[in-house]
Design a protein around this motif. Structure first.
Motif, PDB file in Angstrom:
ATOM      1  N   ASN A  61       0.806  -1.230   0.000  1.00 38.91           N
ATOM      2  CA  ASN A  61       0.000   0.000   0.000  1.00 38.91           C
ATOM      3  C   ASN A  61       0.835   1.275   0.000  1.00 38.91           C
ATOM      4  O   ASN A  61       0.355   2.345   0.401  1.00 38.91           O
ATOM      5  N   ASN A  62       2.072   1.184  -0.450  1.00 37.46           N
ATOM      6  CA  ASN A  62       2.935   2.367  -0.521  1.00 37.46           C
ATOM      7  C   ASN A  62       3.577   2.435  -1.898  1.00 37.46           C
ATOM      8  O   ASN A  62       4.326   1.537  -2.275  1.00 37.46           O
ATOM      9  N   TYR A  63       3.289   3.493  -2.663  1.00 34.98           N
ATOM     10  CA  TYR A  63       3.745   3.611  -4.036  1.00 34.98           C
ATOM     11  C   TYR A  63       4.452   4.945  -4.254  1.00 34.98           C
ATOM     12  O   TYR A  63       4.065   5.962  -3.672  1.00 34.98           O
ATOM     13  N   VAL A  64       5.479   4.921  -5.109  1.00 36.03           N
ATOM     14  CA  VAL A  64       6.076   6.162  -5.602  1.00 36.03           C
ATOM     15  C   VAL A  64       5.384   6.474  -6.918  1.00 36.03           C
ATOM     16  O   VAL A  64       5.398   5.657  -7.840  1.00 36.03           O
ATOM     17  N   LEU A  65       4.752   7.650  -7.014  1.00 36.28           N
ATOM     18  CA  LEU A  65       3.994   8.015  -8.211  1.00 36.28           C
ATOM     19  C   LEU A  65       4.895   8.748  -9.200  1.00 36.28           C
ATOM     20  O   LEU A  65       5.677   9.621  -8.826  1.00 36.28           O
ATOM     21  N   LEU A  66       4.788   8.353 -10.467  1.00 40.68           N
ATOM     22  CA  LEU A  66       5.651   8.917 -11.516  1.00 40.68           C
ATOM     23  C   LEU A  66       4.810   9.440 -12.674  1.00 40.68           C
ATOM     24  O   LEU A  66       3.914   8.745 -13.170  1.00 40.68           O
ATOM     25  N   GLU A  67       5.106  10.673 -13.092  1.00 43.24           N
ATOM     26  CA  GLU A  67       4.445  11.250 -14.264  1.00 43.24           C
ATOM     27  C   GLU A  67       5.112  10.714 -15.535  1.00 43.24           C
ATOM     28  O   GLU A  67       6.277  10.307 -15.518  1.00 43.24           O
ATOM     29  N   ASP A  68       4.361  10.707 -16.646  1.00 45.46           N
ATOM     30  CA  ASP A  68       4.902  10.199 -17.909  1.00 45.46           C
ATOM     31  C   ASP A  68       6.158  10.955 -18.347  1.00 45.46           C
ATOM     32  O   ASP A  68       7.110  10.361 -18.852  1.00 45.46           O
ATOM     33  N   ASP A  69       6.178  12.283 -18.151  1.00 50.28           N
ATOM     34  CA  ASP A  69       7.339  13.046 -18.594  1.00 50.28           C
ATOM     35  C   ASP A  69       8.571  12.763 -17.733  1.00 50.28           C
ATOM     36  O   ASP A  69       9.706  12.862 -18.187  1.00 50.28           O
ATOM     37  N   GLU A  70       8.371  12.391 -16.464  1.00 49.28           N
ATOM     38  CA  GLU A  70       9.490  12.024 -15.606  1.00 49.28           C
ATOM     39  C   GLU A  70      10.145  10.741 -16.104  1.00 49.28           C
ATOM     40  O   GLU A  70      11.371  10.612 -16.125  1.00 49.28           O
ATOM     41  N   ILE A  71       9.314   9.782 -16.506  1.00 47.70           N
ATOM     42  CA  ILE A  71       9.835   8.524 -17.047  1.00 47.70           C
ATOM     43  C   ILE A  71      10.512   8.775 -18.383  1.00 47.70           C
ATOM     44  O   ILE A  71      11.573   8.213 -18.678  1.00 47.70           O
ATOM     45  N   GLU A  72       9.912   9.641 -19.181  1.00 49.73           N
ATOM     46  CA  GLU A  72      10.457   9.942 -20.505  1.00 49.73           C
ATOM     47  C   GLU A  72      11.844  10.559 -20.410  1.00 49.73           C
ATOM     48  O   GLU A  72      12.725  10.293 -21.231  1.00 49.73           O
ATOM     49  N   ASN A  73      12.079  11.362 -19.380  1.00 49.47           N
ATOM     50  CA  ASN A  73      13.355  12.066 -19.230  1.00 49.47           C
ATOM     51  C   ASN A  73      14.533  11.142 -18.923  1.00 49.47           C
ATOM     52  O   ASN A  73      15.685  11.530 -19.137  1.00 49.47           O
ATOM     53  N   VAL A  74      14.253   9.948 -18.376  1.00 47.71           N
ATOM     54  CA  VAL A  74      15.366   9.050 -18.037  1.00 47.71           C
ATOM     55  C   VAL A  74      15.617   8.005 -19.116  1.00 47.71           C
ATOM     56  O   VAL A  74      16.489   7.156 -18.982  1.00 47.71           O
TER      57      VAL A  74
END
Length: 290
Positions: A71-84
């Motif tokens: 029940n604990n998640y790190v939330l990631l936006e699409d542009d954050e993933i795209e940048n790496v």
């Protein structure tokens, strides 16, 4: 070519660059897929994205999350993933060469054809192909495609070359985890000799066209029957029951001897037919010379 290129770029070996195109060497087999159907209405079942206790959610409200613990998640936006994502370079650097049999079969994942992009690249392409063949080496490098970096190998294949996607070390399970319980005892020499003889008798050139997925073939046949029966239930004949292992204890030595005496199956028939043709030709020549 009719197929769409998986990758286009250059293979670089030191100061030499070779323009190439990479195409998938395999395709999906003749698998059978099914849909779940609501029997009373005959309509296909669809799935909705839901949140427990809330019901269906809007697609725009969905983002990606990496689970850290329950029940604990790190939330990631699409542009954050795209940048790496790794920059999709158009160059495959061959940084290392290894013996052709040095890469364990566990690491091979997917196969691609590599062809020269134009006539100008063909000469250097052929030189690299023949150099790999003469040295019995495989080129290794990393290829960036669609934001991911793949470990790959390059080797000769007939008049061309093939590129194989390799798994990284952390993607392969340790074999000893599964094989550690197997003992170190050497097999009985006579049993080993009989098994080796059986393998020799059943040895023949590999021809992929001789094999097919019997389950898919039988399933297609049953579907055809169902269509002809206009949807009525089709009952296939049950196969004869097989004896359980407890009631069918076979002596290994006797089984191997019987298998060898029977001639080893289809492969041995090929050998026998070839020998028969050779023998008939020799006898014919002898009769003619007599």
């Amino acid at each position: 070519m009719a197929a769409r290129a998986y990758w286009q770029g250059q293979i670089r070996l030191a100061l030499v660059s070779i323009a190439v195109e990479v195409y998938p060497a395999t395709k999906s087999g003749a698998s059978i897929s099914f849909r779940q159907i609501h029997e009373p209405s005959g309509k296909p079942i669809k799935y909705e994205k839901v949140v427990p206790g809330m019901g269906p959610v809007d697609r725009d409200d969905i983002i990606k999350g990496y689970q850290v613990d329950k029940n604990n998640y790190v939330l990631l936006e699409d542009d954050e993933i795209e940048n790496v994502k790794v920059e999709s370079k158009r160059t495959l650097d061959l940084v290392q060469f290894v013996d052709a049999d040095e890469i364990d079969v566990l690491y091979y994942e997917k196969l691609y054809f590599v062809v020269p992009a134009d006539d100008l690249a063909e000469e250097a392409y052929v030189v690299l192909r023949e150099a790999l063949r003469a040295s019995k080496k495989v080129g290794v490098g990393q290829l960036s495609v669609r934001g991911r970096e793949h470990l790959v190998s390059l080797k000769p294949c007939g008049r061309g070359m093939v590129l194989e996607l390799l798994r990284y070390a952390d993607e392969v399970r340790r074999a000893q985890t599964y094989f550690s319980a197997i003992g170190d005892e050497k097999p009985d020499k006579e049993l080993l000799s009989l098994a080796t003889e059986l393998i020799e008798k059943k040895t023949a050139p590999f021809e992929a066209d001789e094999f097919s997925d019997r389950y898919v073939d039988a399933l297609k046949d049953m579907i055809d029957k169902k269509i002809k029966a206009k949807g009525e239930r089709v009952v296939e004949d049950d196969e004869a029951p097989t004896a359980s292992s407890s009631s069918n204890v076979i002596d290994l030595m006797a089984a191997l001897k019987e298998s060898v005496e029977e001639g080893g199956g289809k492969a041995s028939k090929k050998k026998k037919s070839a020998s028969a043709r050779k023998g008939s030709g020799e006898s014919g020549r002898k009769r003619k010379s007599a």
